[in-house]
Design a protein around this motif. Sequence first.
Motif, PDB file in Angstrom:
ATOM      1  N   GLY A   6       0.294  -1.499   0.220  1.00 14.63           N
ATOM      2  CA  GLY A   6      -0.114   0.132   0.332  1.00 14.63           C
ATOM      3  C   GLY A   6       0.723   1.279  -0.407  1.00 14.63           C
ATOM      4  O   GLY A   6       0.891   2.227  -1.049  1.00 14.63           O
ATOM      5  N   LEU A   7       1.604   1.186   0.792  1.00 12.51           N
ATOM      6  CA  LEU A   7       2.785   1.776   0.628  1.00 12.51           C
ATOM      7  C   LEU A   7       3.791   2.470  -0.647  1.00 12.51           C
ATOM      8  O   LEU A   7       4.147   3.646  -0.919  1.00 12.51           O
ATOM      9  CB  LEU A   7       4.193   1.989   2.163  1.00 12.51           C
ATOM     10  CG  LEU A   7       3.617   2.799   3.627  1.00 12.51           C
ATOM     11  CD1 LEU A   7       4.467   1.991   4.647  1.00 12.51           C
ATOM     12  CD2 LEU A   7       2.700   3.846   3.901  1.00 12.51           C
ATOM     13  N   ALA A   8       4.113   1.538  -1.147  1.00 15.08           N
ATOM     14  CA  ALA A   8       4.829   1.609  -2.770  1.00 15.08           C
ATOM     15  C   ALA A   8       3.959   2.105  -3.710  1.00 15.08           C
ATOM     16  O   ALA A   8       4.166   3.047  -4.404  1.00 15.08           O
ATOM     17  CB  ALA A   8       5.616  -0.016  -2.554  1.00 15.08           C
ATOM     18  N   SER A   9       2.639   1.560  -3.818  1.00 13.91           N
ATOM     19  CA  SER A   9       1.864   1.482  -4.718  1.00 13.91           C
ATOM     20  C   SER A   9       1.838   3.331  -4.201  1.00 13.91           C
ATOM     21  O   SER A   9       1.066   4.238  -5.446  1.00 13.91           O
ATOM     22  CB  SER A   9       0.044   1.745  -4.377  1.00 13.91           C
ATOM     23  OG  SER A   9       0.486  -0.201  -4.241  1.00 13.91           O
ATOM     24  N   MET A  24       3.620   6.302  -2.654  1.00 13.79           N
ATOM     25  CA  MET A  24       4.596   7.279  -2.378  1.00 13.79           C
ATOM     26  C   MET A  24       5.635   6.541  -3.867  1.00 13.79           C
ATOM     27  O   MET A  24       7.197   7.044  -3.570  1.00 13.79           O
ATOM     28  CB  MET A  24       4.952   6.745  -1.190  1.00 13.79           C
ATOM     29  CG  MET A  24       3.928   6.806   0.128  1.00 13.79           C
ATOM     30  SD  MET A  24       4.588   6.265   1.790  1.00 13.79           S
ATOM     31  CE  MET A  24       6.203   6.969   1.819  1.00 13.79           C
ATOM     32  N   GLY A  25       5.700   5.107  -4.173  1.00 18.14           N
ATOM     33  CA  GLY A  25       7.016   4.350  -5.245  1.00 18.14           C
ATOM     34  C   GLY A  25       7.841   3.351  -3.872  1.00 18.14           C
ATOM     35  O   GLY A  25       7.089   3.447  -2.943  1.00 18.14           O
ATOM     36  N   LEU A  26       8.632   2.765  -4.954  1.00 17.79           N
ATOM     37  CA  LEU A  26       9.154   1.838  -3.709  1.00 17.79           C
ATOM     38  C   LEU A  26      10.598   3.014  -3.409  1.00 17.79           C
ATOM     39  O   LEU A  26      10.553   2.291  -1.755  1.00 17.79           O
ATOM     40  CB  LEU A  26       9.913   1.460  -4.649  1.00 17.79           C
ATOM     41  CG  LEU A  26       9.077   0.192  -6.387  1.00 17.79           C
ATOM     42  CD1 LEU A  26      10.061  -0.450  -6.934  1.00 17.79           C
ATOM     43  CD2 LEU A  26       8.427  -1.202  -4.829  1.00 17.79           C
ATOM     44  N   GLU A  27      11.214   3.760  -3.418  1.00 19.47           N
ATOM     45  CA  GLU A  27      11.825   4.954  -2.886  1.00 19.47           C
ATOM     46  C   GLU A  27      10.741   5.147  -1.824  1.00 19.47           C
ATOM     47  O   GLU A  27      12.248   5.295  -0.538  1.00 19.47           O
ATOM     48  CB  GLU A  27      12.174   5.787  -3.735  1.00 19.47           C
ATOM     49  CG  GLU A  27      12.895   5.262  -4.968  1.00 19.47           C
ATOM     50  CD  GLU A  27      14.630   4.915  -3.909  1.00 19.47           C
ATOM     51  OE1 GLU A  27      15.399   5.960  -3.642  1.00 19.47           O
ATOM     52  OE2 GLU A  27      14.718   3.449  -3.624  1.00 19.47           O
ATOM     53  N   GLY A  28       9.490   5.138  -1.536  1.00 19.32           N
ATOM     54  CA  GLY A  28       9.156   6.306  -0.751  1.00 19.32           C
ATOM     55  C   GLY A  28       9.181   5.221   0.725  1.00 19.32           C
ATOM     56  O   GLY A  28       9.082   4.690   1.959  1.00 19.32           O
ATOM     57  N   VAL A  75       7.817  -6.298  -1.676  1.00 20.90           N
ATOM     58  CA  VAL A  75       7.265  -5.716  -1.781  1.00 20.90           C
ATOM     59  C   VAL A  75       6.400  -5.922  -3.760  1.00 20.90           C
ATOM     60  O   VAL A  75       5.706  -6.701  -4.088  1.00 20.90           O
ATOM     61  CB  VAL A  75       7.225  -4.775  -2.200  1.00 20.90           C
ATOM     62  CG1 VAL A  75       6.080  -3.509  -2.833  1.00 20.90           C
ATOM     63  CG2 VAL A  75       6.939  -3.871  -0.788  1.00 20.90           C
ATOM     64  N   ILE A  76       7.995  -6.199  -5.069  1.00 23.12           N
ATOM     65  CA  ILE A  76       7.260  -6.494  -6.089  1.00 23.12           C
ATOM     66  C   ILE A  76       7.527  -7.530  -6.341  1.00 23.12           C
ATOM     67  O   ILE A  76       6.433  -7.539  -7.243  1.00 23.12           O
ATOM     68  CB  ILE A  76       9.013  -6.197  -6.569  1.00 23.12           C
ATOM     69  CG1 ILE A  76       9.433  -4.691  -6.336  1.00 23.12           C
ATOM     70  CG2 ILE A  76       9.150  -6.653  -8.028  1.00 23.12           C
ATOM     71  CD1 ILE A  76      11.184  -4.477  -7.050  1.00 23.12           C
ATOM     72  N   LYS A  77       7.911  -8.492  -6.034  1.00 25.32           N
ATOM     73  CA  LYS A  77       7.471  -9.874  -6.317  1.00 25.32           C
ATOM     74  C   LYS A  77       5.245 -10.561  -5.585  1.00 25.32           C
ATOM     75  O   LYS A  77       5.092 -11.317  -5.681  1.00 25.32           O
ATOM     76  CB  LYS A  77       7.919 -11.230  -5.255  1.00 25.32           C
ATOM     77  CG  LYS A  77       9.264 -11.320  -5.265  1.00 25.32           C
ATOM     78  CD  LYS A  77      10.270 -12.128  -4.761  1.00 25.32           C
ATOM     79  CE  LYS A  77      11.962 -12.377  -5.670  1.00 25.32           C
ATOM     80  NZ  LYS A  77      12.466 -13.023  -4.455  1.00 25.32           N
ATOM     81  N   GLU A  78       4.911  -9.623  -4.330  1.00 28.37           N
ATOM     82  CA  GLU A  78       3.827  -9.833  -3.840  1.00 28.37           C
ATOM     83  C   GLU A  78       2.838  -9.027  -4.650  1.00 28.37           C
ATOM     84  O   GLU A  78       2.105  -9.535  -5.761  1.00 28.37           O
ATOM     85  CB  GLU A  78       4.482  -8.766  -2.252  1.00 28.37           C
ATOM     86  CG  GLU A  78       2.729  -8.833  -2.082  1.00 28.37           C
ATOM     87  CD  GLU A  78       2.177  -9.995  -1.730  1.00 28.37           C
ATOM     88  OE1 GLU A  78       1.655 -10.480  -1.510  1.00 28.37           O
ATOM     89  OE2 GLU A  78       2.710 -10.630  -1.301  1.00 28.37           O
ATOM     90  N   ILE A 132       3.109  -0.350  -9.862  1.00 29.88           N
ATOM     91  CA  ILE A 132       4.023  -0.499  -9.656  1.00 29.88           C
ATOM     92  C   ILE A 132       5.182  -0.629 -10.383  1.00 29.88           C
ATOM     93  O   ILE A 132       6.854  -0.062 -10.617  1.00 29.88           O
ATOM     94  CB  ILE A 132       4.468  -1.379  -8.213  1.00 29.88           C
ATOM     95  CG1 ILE A 132       4.032  -0.627  -7.393  1.00 29.88           C
ATOM     96  CG2 ILE A 132       5.762  -2.150  -7.800  1.00 29.88           C
ATOM     97  CD1 ILE A 132       4.023  -2.023  -5.863  1.00 29.88           C
ATOM     98  N   TYR A 133       4.561  -1.392 -11.534  1.00 29.57           N
ATOM     99  CA  TYR A 133       5.549  -1.472 -12.471  1.00 29.57           C
ATOM    100  C   TYR A 133       5.514   0.155 -13.875  1.00 29.57           C
ATOM    101  O   TYR A 133       7.006  -0.070 -13.876  1.00 29.57           O
ATOM    102  CB  TYR A 133       4.641  -2.634 -13.429  1.00 29.57           C
ATOM    103  CG  TYR A 133       4.607  -3.823 -13.282  1.00 29.57           C
ATOM    104  CD1 TYR A 133       5.598  -4.298 -12.317  1.00 29.57           C
ATOM    105  CD2 TYR A 133       3.314  -5.211 -13.921  1.00 29.57           C
ATOM    106  CE1 TYR A 133       5.323  -6.011 -12.082  1.00 29.57           C
ATOM    107  CE2 TYR A 133       3.487  -5.884 -14.071  1.00 29.57           C
ATOM    108  CZ  TYR A 133       4.542  -6.710 -12.898  1.00 29.57           C
ATOM    109  OH  TYR A 133       4.183  -8.072 -12.640  1.00 29.57           O
ATOM    110  N   ILE A 134       4.675   0.456 -13.329  1.00 33.18           N
ATOM    111  CA  ILE A 134       4.764   1.519 -14.660  1.00 33.18           C
ATOM    112  C   ILE A 134       6.115   2.538 -12.940  1.00 33.18           C
ATOM    113  O   ILE A 134       7.090   3.719 -13.682  1.00 33.18           O
ATOM    114  CB  ILE A 134       4.016   2.258 -14.225  1.00 33.18           C
ATOM    115  CG1 ILE A 134       3.425   1.293 -15.813  1.00 33.18           C
ATOM    116  CG2 ILE A 134       4.178   3.946 -15.499  1.00 33.18           C
ATOM    117  CD1 ILE A 134       2.073   1.946 -16.011  1.00 33.18           C
ATOM    118  N   SER A 135       5.550   2.555 -11.890  1.00 36.47           N
ATOM    119  CA  SER A 135       5.684   3.720 -11.423  1.00 36.47           C
ATOM    120  C   SER A 135       7.192   3.362 -10.907  1.00 36.47           C
ATOM    121  O   SER A 135       8.557   4.321 -11.309  1.00 36.47           O
ATOM    122  CB  SER A 135       5.249   4.173  -9.694  1.00 36.47           C
ATOM    123  OG  SER A 135       4.758   3.161  -9.172  1.00 36.47           O
ATOM    124  N   GLY A 136       7.455   1.903 -10.695  1.00 32.68           N
ATOM    125  CA  GLY A 136       9.018   1.620 -11.132  1.00 32.68           C
ATOM    126  C   GLY A 136       9.974   1.637 -11.955  1.00 32.68           C
ATOM    127  O   GLY A 136      10.993   1.591 -11.747  1.00 32.68           O
TER     128      GLY A 136
END
Length: 269
Positions: free
Chosen positions: A72-75, A77-81, A112-115, A158-162
Amino acid sequence: MLAVLFPKKNQDKDSRVGADFCKIARSFVSFRSDTQPQSRTVLSQPAPRRASARTMQKGQQTRAAILDAALGLASNMGLEGLSIGALAEVTGMSKSGVFAHFGSREELQISVIKEYHAKFEEEVFFPAIREARGLPRVRALFENWVKRVAVEIDSGCIYISGAVEFDDRPGPVRDALAGMVKAWQAAMERAIRLAIETGHLRTDTDPSQMLFEVHGLILALHHDARFLRHPGAVERARSGFARIVRDYAASPESAEATLSPLAPRAAHR
């Protein structure tokens, strides 16, 4: 996994579907490096093993809850968040408690990417693979993909933002993200190749080119719906898909049979 998807009583009926599943899903399941074979049960000393199993189950539940919060956070704020501290605050756990499950921020990001990839499989890939091979399956993959993006308008993909965050940053996180995206593209391209083999698409169809065009529609949909907030972006994506199918279809009849009622002829000008 095949035993769950294709029970023995339906094995003859679904044998061809099962074969197609193996071909298309191979890149998906092989990349899931965190999936390991179960060890054999040892019957001696049952009491300690039961206690160990309970402890393991509790640990897995805690890890799953942390991953859900991290996703939820990564979606948003991004993975960097993502950070151990931010995740500890959201879950109400201590930093050491979160750290014990992941060990590092990098491992957390990869988990998180795997999830995310696992959820993408469940919502986009697995339902579509039950459709008849050829254009019906290609359409199902695209439709499920569109629905996934539509749900993510307020959260983000996450695919696109990542890809934006890690496009020029080599390392394990970028490798994991790129590997997942490539696995999905390989599955989509395989479905297109099967549509050529079934005679639904022209024999001179370039699968990589068609995949590129379909993927472009998804990127445009995400951009216009999420960033520009343009109304009707989903309908435009579907209209674009209908145009692509008609351009590559082996016959008008196969195209219309696949597209109806997704995109009526009036949408193709």
